[in-house]
Design an enzyme around this catalytic site. Structure first.
Site, PDB file in Angstrom:
ATOM      1  N   ASP A  19      -9.781   1.048  -9.364  1.00 47.44           N
ATOM      2  CA  ASP A  19     -10.605   0.289  -8.516  1.00 47.44           C
ATOM      3  C   ASP A  19     -12.133   0.873  -8.733  1.00 47.44           C
ATOM      4  OD1 ASP A  19      -9.154  -1.347  -6.760  1.00 47.44           O
ATOM      5  OD2 ASP A  19      -8.369   0.361  -5.830  1.00 47.44           O
ATOM      6  N   ASP A  47      -5.762  -7.747  -8.692  1.00 51.25           N
ATOM      7  CA  ASP A  47      -6.922  -7.127  -8.165  1.00 51.25           C
ATOM      8  C   ASP A  47      -7.831  -6.549  -9.383  1.00 51.25           C
ATOM      9  OD1 ASP A  47      -4.671  -6.829  -6.483  1.00 51.25           O
ATOM     10  OD2 ASP A  47      -5.828  -5.890  -4.871  1.00 51.25           O
TER      11      ASP A  47
HETATM   12  N1  GLY Z   1      -7.328  -4.386  -3.922  1.00 52.65           N
HETATM   13  C1  GLY Z   1      -6.917  -4.380  -2.597  1.00 52.65           C
HETATM   14  C2  GLY Z   1      -6.907  -5.501  -1.871  1.00 52.65           C
HETATM   15  O1  GLY Z   1      -7.423  -6.451  -2.130  1.00 52.65           O
HETATM   16  O2  GLY Z   1      -6.602  -5.346  -0.589  1.00 52.65           O
END
Ligand code: GLY
Length: 391
Positions: free
Chosen positions: A113, A171
């Site tokens: 992330d 994601d």
């Molecule tokens: N990346 C985690 C979410 O979209 O909740």
């Protein structure tokens, strides 16, 4: 004479309709920005001195997280967007302060992330101020992000928790924008090469024939093969989790921006097609999962809507079908800006939007504000404002 008078009335009516529609555009956008500015200022005052970042509401209170939370970049990023809208030095000061809180991320490689965390905060800060002290944080973070790339699987590892051997979630397409920036800035192609390998592998393994996406793909690091296709935050392994569809759309749109390669444009258009054909709601704000079993009573996800709108505004610039995407995104943005989703000034604990879903199967963050809904809402407003000023 009569005909000239008639022509005059036709033209005058047309012009007055035209200008009143421009005025309408300007007024709902400006009112939304004003509300958002009020909310951000309220939030910054509320959490002042806590040295943490607001994520959502839990048990009626602001859920605060530290820099290592995956959402840590969104509040500073929202403050940067508000500085860009208003040029108000107070927002710049707050944006700098909350961006600085994330400084130690430059030494962290524990998640995929990092793109979200550092590009939304430092990335926007660098874009708006040119502050060269931000550069090393972004480059070191890019190095840490590509250290998670595995040659055999052809992907960047997403998570370090769980039972998976090498989990990759959709994601992760959102973390590539930082890597494209890093290659452009350093002139070192390594970041971009990793980003494109990841995007191509994801295109192959994450997508179904209808261009909906799985959430999690688990890879075998010896063979590089797919072990399992699953969900973590969606309703079922075979369902289409709404935010995941939005992350993919945004990610492939960025890949097209970065490369000009038509295959990414086609991918983004195909994902857009899936979203637009399956949204099932009149206001175009999706249910949290396109296959949620309790539709039409399932919770909506304003965050998925905001990410989708922002991506579609960008995509509308790249294709002959641009008007279709622009009009859809405009409707989403108008609806997010209505009383159903946009908080009233002073309410919603200082968050801007209401009604998002974080992780429903874990019974976490259901029908709540989320800092990333706010961030992508502001980005959508910015993109919309820029596009209508050119029309
Ligand atoms: N990346 C985690 C979410 O979209 O909740």
């Amino acid at each position: 004479m009569k005909r000239r008078l008639l022509n005059f009335f036709v033209i005058a009516t047309f012009l007055s309709l035209f200008f009143s529609s421009c005025k309408n555009n300007a007024s709902w956008v400006d009112e939304s920005i004003e509300t958002a500015a009020y909310q951000l200022d309220m939030m910054a005052k509320e959490i002042s001195g806590k040295e943490k970042l607001p994520r959502s509401i839990r048990d009626g209170e602001i859920r605060l997280e530290d820099l290592y939370d995956w959402t840590s970049g969104f509040f500073p990023g929202s403050l940067w967007y508000m500085y860009e809208f208003t040029k108000d030095e107070m927002f710049k000061k707050q944006a700098v302060e909350y961006t600085d809180l994330l400084y130690n991320l430059k030494d962290y490689a524990g998640t995929h992330d990092l793109g979200f965390m550092v590009y939304c905060s430092y990335g926007n800060g660098f874009r708006l101020t040119g502050d060269t002290s931000y550069i090393h944080v972004m480059v070191e973070t890019s190095d840490n992000l590509i250290s998670r790339f595995n040659e055999k699987t052809g992907t960047i590892r997403s998570w370090d928790f769980g039972e998976w051997q090498f989990p990759v979630i959709i994601d992760n397409m959102m973390n590539l924008e930082l890597l494209f920036w890093a290659s452009d800035f350093t002139k070192n192609p390594v970041y971009r090469d990793v980003a494109l390998r990841h995007a191509d592998t994801t295109m192959k393994n994450h997508y179904r024939p209808d261009f909906s996406s799985y959430h999690v793909i688990d890879y075998d690091t010896i063979t590089g093969n797919v072990i399992a296709k699953q969900t973590f935050q969606g309703y079922a392994d075979e369902s289409a989790w709404a935010r995941g569809q939005a992350w993919g759309l945004y990610g492939y749109t960025v890949c097209y921006r970065a490369t000009g390669d038509e295959k990414y444009l086609r991918m983004a258009e195909n994902i857009a097609g899936f979203i637009m054909d399956n949204v099932k709601t009149e206001d175009l704000i999706p249910y949290w999962d396109y296959n949620a079993p309790d539709i039409p009573n399932a919770p909506r996800d304003a965050s998925a809507a905001a990410v989708t709108a922002s991506a579609l505004f960008e995509l509308s610039q790249y294709t002959k079908q641009g008007d279709k995407y622009f009009n859809y995104a405009e409707t989403v943005l108008k609806n997010l800006s209505g009383e159903q989703y946009l908080a009233k000034k002073g309410e919603n604990k200082g968050f801007i939007l209401m009604h998002s879903v974080g992780h429903l199967p874990a019974n976490s963050e259901i029908d709540t504000p989320l800092n990333y809904a706010d961030y992508y809402y502001l980005e959508s407003l910015m993109r919309y404002k820029n596009l209508i000023s050119k029309k």
